[in-house]
Design a protein around this motif. Sequence first.
Motif, PDB file in Angstrom:
ATOM      1  N   LEU A  50      77.025  51.064  16.514  1.00 40.60           N
ATOM      2  CA  LEU A  50      77.396  51.511  15.172  1.00 40.60           C
ATOM      3  C   LEU A  50      77.746  50.318  14.288  1.00 40.60           C
ATOM      4  O   LEU A  50      77.365  50.276  13.116  1.00 40.60           O
ATOM      5  CB  LEU A  50      78.578  52.489  15.251  1.00 40.60           C
ATOM      6  CG  LEU A  50      79.062  53.093  13.944  1.00 40.60           C
ATOM      7  CD1 LEU A  50      77.939  53.880  13.264  1.00 40.60           C
ATOM      8  CD2 LEU A  50      80.270  53.987  14.196  1.00 40.60           C
ATOM      9  N   LEU A  53      74.497  48.854  12.853  1.00 36.57           N
ATOM     10  CA  LEU A  53      73.553  49.657  12.072  1.00 36.57           C
ATOM     11  C   LEU A  53      73.449  49.183  10.625  1.00 36.57           C
ATOM     12  O   LEU A  53      72.344  49.029  10.105  1.00 36.57           O
ATOM     13  CB  LEU A  53      73.932  51.137  12.111  1.00 36.57           C
ATOM     14  CG  LEU A  53      73.645  51.872  13.402  1.00 36.57           C
ATOM     15  CD1 LEU A  53      74.090  53.329  13.301  1.00 36.57           C
ATOM     16  CD2 LEU A  53      72.174  51.790  13.780  1.00 36.57           C
ATOM     17  N   ALA A  63      62.595  50.981  12.997  1.00 37.04           N
ATOM     18  CA  ALA A  63      62.684  51.698  14.269  1.00 37.04           C
ATOM     19  C   ALA A  63      61.644  51.164  15.248  1.00 37.04           C
ATOM     20  O   ALA A  63      61.907  51.061  16.450  1.00 37.04           O
ATOM     21  CB  ALA A  63      62.497  53.198  14.033  1.00 37.04           C
ATOM     22  N   MET A  93      73.838  56.491  15.444  1.00 36.33           N
ATOM     23  CA  MET A  93      73.127  56.929  14.235  1.00 36.33           C
ATOM     24  C   MET A  93      73.674  58.268  13.756  1.00 36.33           C
ATOM     25  O   MET A  93      73.826  58.484  12.550  1.00 36.33           O
ATOM     26  CB  MET A  93      71.628  57.003  14.492  1.00 36.33           C
ATOM     27  CG  MET A  93      71.011  55.646  14.701  1.00 36.33           C
ATOM     28  SD  MET A  93      69.275  55.771  15.119  1.00 36.33           S
ATOM     29  CE  MET A  93      68.575  54.915  13.727  1.00 36.33           C
ATOM     30  N   ALA A  96      76.893  57.579  11.991  1.00 35.78           N
ATOM     31  CA  ALA A  96      76.625  56.961  10.686  1.00 35.78           C
ATOM     32  C   ALA A  96      76.144  58.005   9.678  1.00 35.78           C
ATOM     33  O   ALA A  96      76.575  58.000   8.520  1.00 35.78           O
ATOM     34  CB  ALA A  96      75.600  55.842  10.831  1.00 35.78           C
ATOM     35  N   ILE A  97      75.293  58.897  10.112  1.00 35.00           N
ATOM     36  CA  ILE A  97      74.797  59.951   9.227  1.00 35.00           C
ATOM     37  C   ILE A  97      75.926  60.893   8.831  1.00 35.00           C
ATOM     38  O   ILE A  97      76.058  61.270   7.667  1.00 35.00           O
ATOM     39  CB  ILE A  97      73.626  60.712   9.890  1.00 35.00           C
ATOM     40  CG1 ILE A  97      72.405  59.803   9.969  1.00 35.00           C
ATOM     41  CG2 ILE A  97      73.316  62.007   9.142  1.00 35.00           C
ATOM     42  CD1 ILE A  97      71.288  60.338  10.846  1.00 35.00           C
TER      43      ILE A  97
END
Length: 113
Positions: A50, A53, A63, A93, A96-97
């Motif tokens: 994290l 990112l 990706a 991810m 983070a989203i």
Amino acid sequence: MSTMSDTPVLDTLAAMTMDSIERCGMSEDMLILTRIAALVASDAPSISYLAHLGPAVEANVTASQLQDVLVAIAPIVGTARVMSAAGHIAEAMGVAIAVADAALQEQLDSGTR
């Protein structure tokens, strides 16, 4: 002697990271991909991914590049570490989203008041 801080561990990690970046001659994307490979090799937890990112996005890491790194290091670190890393990356991810969605919702809510 150092100054006192409420977050001495985080401050130390940030200082170590900045020192590493300043002393490294790699491009930003190569630096992040190398760090991710090291995270995989050390079986790092999701929080470690994290933390990378944002810098990965800023360095335009794709990706596809991330997948290439996982494929390249799999014979060295082993399938278990690569699969563990894939799960940790997916979890990071997702966090983070969720954080981005919460921030956006907060902005939308404050705009309607």
